[in-house]
Structure formats: structure tokens, C-alpha cells
Write a protein that holds these residues in place. Sequence first.
Motif, PDB file in Angstrom:
ATOM      1  N   PHE A   1       0.881  -1.175  -0.106  1.00  0.00           N
ATOM      2  CA  PHE A   1       0.046   0.006   0.109  1.00  0.00           C
ATOM      3  C   PHE A   1       0.885   1.297   0.035  1.00  0.00           C
ATOM      4  O   PHE A   1       0.657   2.057  -1.019  1.00  0.00           O
ATOM      5  N   HIS A   2       1.764   1.265   0.822  1.00  0.00           N
ATOM      6  CA  HIS A   2       2.642   2.433   0.948  1.00  0.00           C
ATOM      7  C   HIS A   2       3.233   2.870  -0.272  1.00  0.00           C
ATOM      8  O   HIS A   2       3.423   3.954  -0.698  1.00  0.00           O
ATOM      9  N   ILE A   3       3.777   1.787  -0.827  1.00  0.00           N
ATOM     10  CA  ILE A   3       4.764   2.033  -1.983  1.00  0.00           C
ATOM     11  C   ILE A   3       3.834   2.555  -3.179  1.00  0.00           C
ATOM     12  O   ILE A   3       4.164   3.452  -3.831  1.00  0.00           O
ATOM     13  N   SER A   4       2.816   1.816  -3.393  1.00  0.00           N
ATOM     14  CA  SER A   4       1.932   2.173  -4.443  1.00  0.00           C
ATOM     15  C   SER A   4       1.394   3.647  -4.243  1.00  0.00           C
ATOM     16  O   SER A   4       1.056   4.347  -5.118  1.00  0.00           O
TER      17      SER A   4
ATOM     18  N   LEU B   1       3.791   6.146  -5.246  1.00  0.00           N
ATOM     19  CA  LEU B   1       3.763   6.118  -6.903  1.00  0.00           C
ATOM     20  C   LEU B   1       2.759   6.758  -7.218  1.00  0.00           C
ATOM     21  O   LEU B   1       3.064   7.560  -8.485  1.00  0.00           O
ATOM     22  N   ASP B   2       1.697   6.714  -6.549  1.00  0.00           N
ATOM     23  CA  ASP B   2       0.389   7.139  -7.263  1.00  0.00           C
ATOM     24  C   ASP B   2       0.447   8.692  -7.102  1.00  0.00           C
ATOM     25  O   ASP B   2      -0.210   9.327  -8.001  1.00  0.00           O
TER      26      ASP B   2
ATOM     27  N   ILE C   1      11.498   5.700  -2.615  1.00  0.00           N
ATOM     28  CA  ILE C   1      11.357   5.125  -4.047  1.00  0.00           C
ATOM     29  C   ILE C   1      11.152   6.476  -4.879  1.00  0.00           C
ATOM     30  O   ILE C   1      11.510   6.316  -6.227  1.00  0.00           O
ATOM     31  N   THR C   2      10.173   7.197  -4.536  1.00  0.00           N
ATOM     32  CA  THR C   2       9.837   8.415  -5.523  1.00  0.00           C
ATOM     33  C   THR C   2      10.883   9.402  -6.040  1.00  0.00           C
ATOM     34  O   THR C   2      10.835   9.943  -6.993  1.00  0.00           O
ATOM     35  N   VAL C   3      12.141   9.293  -5.329  1.00  0.00           N
ATOM     36  CA  VAL C   3      13.095  10.098  -5.444  1.00  0.00           C
ATOM     37  C   VAL C   3      13.819   9.528  -6.844  1.00  0.00           C
ATOM     38  O   VAL C   3      14.430  10.531  -7.633  1.00  0.00           O
TER      39      VAL C   3
END
Lengths: 195, 195
Positions: free
Chosen positions: B91-94, B97-98, B164-166
Motif C-alpha cells: 500500500f505505502h509504496i503504491s 508512486l500514485d 522510491i519516488t526520488v
Amino acid sequence: MLQQRSKDTKETIRLNALRLFAKSGYSAVSMRDIANAVGIQPGAIYNHFPSKQDILVDLMMTHMVDLLAAANDAMEGVEGTRNRLVAFARFHISYQLDFPDHVFIAYMELRSLEETGRQDVYVKRDEYEAILREVLEQGVKEGTFKVANAAVQTRALLAMMTGITVWFREDGELNRDQVIDCYVQAVLQSVGIQE
Amino acid sequence: MLQQRSKDTKETIRLNALRLFAKSGYSAVSMRDIANAVGIQPGAIYNHFPSKQDILVDLMMTHMVDLLAAANDAMEGVEGTRNRLVAFARFHISYQLDFPDHVFIAYMELRSLEETGRQDVYVKRDEYEAILREVLEQGVKEGTFKVANAAVQTRALLAMMTGITVWFREDGELNRDQVIDCYVQAVLQSVGIQE
DNA sequence: GCTTATTACGAATGGGCGTTCATTTATTGA
DNA sequence: TCAATAAATGAACGCCCATTCGTAATAAGC
């Protein structure tokens, strides 16, 4: 009005700019803020730096160069992938805790850099990331580590370890060494090593 | 001069302010920048928000409330600590990214918030952290996880996943699902679980 | 169709911005 | 000792800032 006349005005500017940039962000800090903190007039800064942007570039590049040198130093002579991973983790975390402001602006103010300076910083950052990535790749090759993708894991681990400065306080519940141990264990386990 | 007259000017302001704040930072973005992006005059923004600061508070609080609701939703009915950890990680990663811009400003612009708004955001953030922390604590209690300190590990894992978004780009070498799998594996291994 | 509440424009407010510059003061080297 | 250099002052530059406000245009309710 007494004039402060000293050779290390430039260094004082650096120190205060760093602190202020880290606290409030590059664009929220004015040359007047920096001058005030140093105890000089705004115009006097231009005897030492050609522009505000140049102060930021100076701070970030100096940091990256120092970081790289220190990292290479810390890794020198360390043998074995597991040992090298631990050495890197301990070095990285300690460095974050020793120089939180440097680390913070190097991470956060990349977007405030104009194109020229940004590319230089990127090169240094890649060089730094490569140290960890090579350790991970080596570990995967030998079968010591279990990692799906070394490049991804590198960024994941760096983000994890760098995040420590966001919350760690020297006077908190856990002391520095205890926290470092927690992180080192998390790093080791994340690559599939059980203590 | 044609006037854009629409009910959702407020939402358009929100969208553009979010995008600009995420790209350049709160203090680097002026009300004129936002107005330009929206296609109205600067003064017109004040029909919808009392101040620039209020736009930021609105964006951050809305994000935190939405994030919390979505997280609780994603965790509902998931049984078993391992499953709950995986569910949270995915959930957190998605979510990162969203909504990379929301996540970025919620993380980065805390320092741009005045005291009132900041406290409100802290409360929500703690509430969010608690979801993961409770999973970790439960896992430690059962002996499923091997974690030195659940609170530290919580922050370590959140930093790792948020990072991850970086670097992630949808058109990069690895696609979204592959990257998520890498991270989930790293998360699981970091708490001492071998696949 | 007319009144009323929204929402926009566009000009203005006072203040802060990065930077420049003529000038003065301090330090350095011959 | 004294010229040359370095580093400071303090005032100014034009520009942009967040915000305000009188006015005009639109939309909504009767």
C-alpha cells in the motif's frame, strides 16, 4: 561601528549559510539573513562569493567531495562483503549524524541548483552510490547476499539510513550506538543475512 | 479578456499549487506563479484561500487524512502479521508512486508550516506510523519478526519505502511491479523473514 | 427579469529580494 | 613607512513578493 576584519569571514559565511539553508531551505533564506547571522552587511558577502547560488554550489560540492573521501577512507582495507557492508553502513550513518545539515541540503536542495552545478553533484552522488552498489553486487555474486536487484537495493538502503537524521536526537530514548546497531541489523537482514 | 468562470477554480489552484510546491518548494513558488498556472490574476486566489500558507496547510492536511483513510482501508481484514506487513508495504509504496507530489510536500514542507498547522500534521503522521509500528510489535511478540526496536525499524522502513519516488520513473529499466517486489522483499528480509 | 452573492480583474500597497557600487577602513608586502 | 590590496560599509538599483481593495462581470435564487 566596529568592523569585524578576519581572514575566515568566508568560512563563517559558509557555516551560517549551511545552517540557515538546512533549517529553512535555500529560497527561504535571504542574503540579508546570512549577512545578519555573520554580522556583516549583505554587500560584503559578495567579496567572498559571486552570488547566492555559488554559496549553495560551494556547500554541496565541498560536502560531496568530503563525503566521498571519507567513505573511501572508511572502506579501505576492509575485506569480505559482509564486513564491507557493515563498514559502509556504520560509516554512512555516523556521517549523517555528524553532519546532518550537510547531508540534508545535499539531499534537499538539488532542485535549487542550476543546471551546471547540479550535474557535478549528480556525478559525485553516483560515485558514492557505486561504493555500496558494488558491495551488494559482489555479495550477490558470491551468494552471500540475497538481493533481487542491487541497484534498487542500494537506493533503498541509502534512503533508509539517510532518514535517520529526520528523527534522531542525541538526547532521545536510545543513544547513538544503539540506534546505529538497530540500523546495521536492519541493513544486514535486508540483504538476507541472519545474525 | 475572457474570464474563466468555474466552480472548481479552487481545485485547480490546489492542483497547480501542489505541482509547483513539489517541483520548486513552497518558498520558491509565488502566488503569481500559481495564478499564472491557473490562468487567473494573483488577487483572485484570495477568493478561495485566505493566504499562501493556508494553501499549504490545506494540501498537507488533505493528504494526511486521505493517506490515513486509504491505509486503514488497505489493512482492513488482512490477517497475520506477515500478511499485514506485506499489505502495508505494498500500500505505502503504491501510494507514493500514485501521489508522489502529495507525499513529497508532506515530507518536505513540514518546516514551511507555521506552528498551528504543523502540530495537526504531526498528529496524523504519528497515527500513520503507528499502523506499521503495531504490525512490527505484534510480529516481534509472536516471534515472527526479528527486530531490535520496532519504533526505529518503523522509521527506517518508512524512509526506505518513501525514498522510491526520488529515483523511480515509470519508463525506467524496471516497471512498477518489479520495483515494488524488490522493496517488499527488502522489507520482509529486514525484519528477519526469509522468502 | 431582477436582485444578490460569487468570483474575477487590475491597480496599488509597503516591504523584501539579490545585487551593485562608490567609498572607507584595515591589512599586507616591499 | 607607505603604496597596494583586501574587505568592509551603507545607500541605492530595479524587481518581485504577499496581500488588499474598488470595481466589474458572472452566476444563482426568486
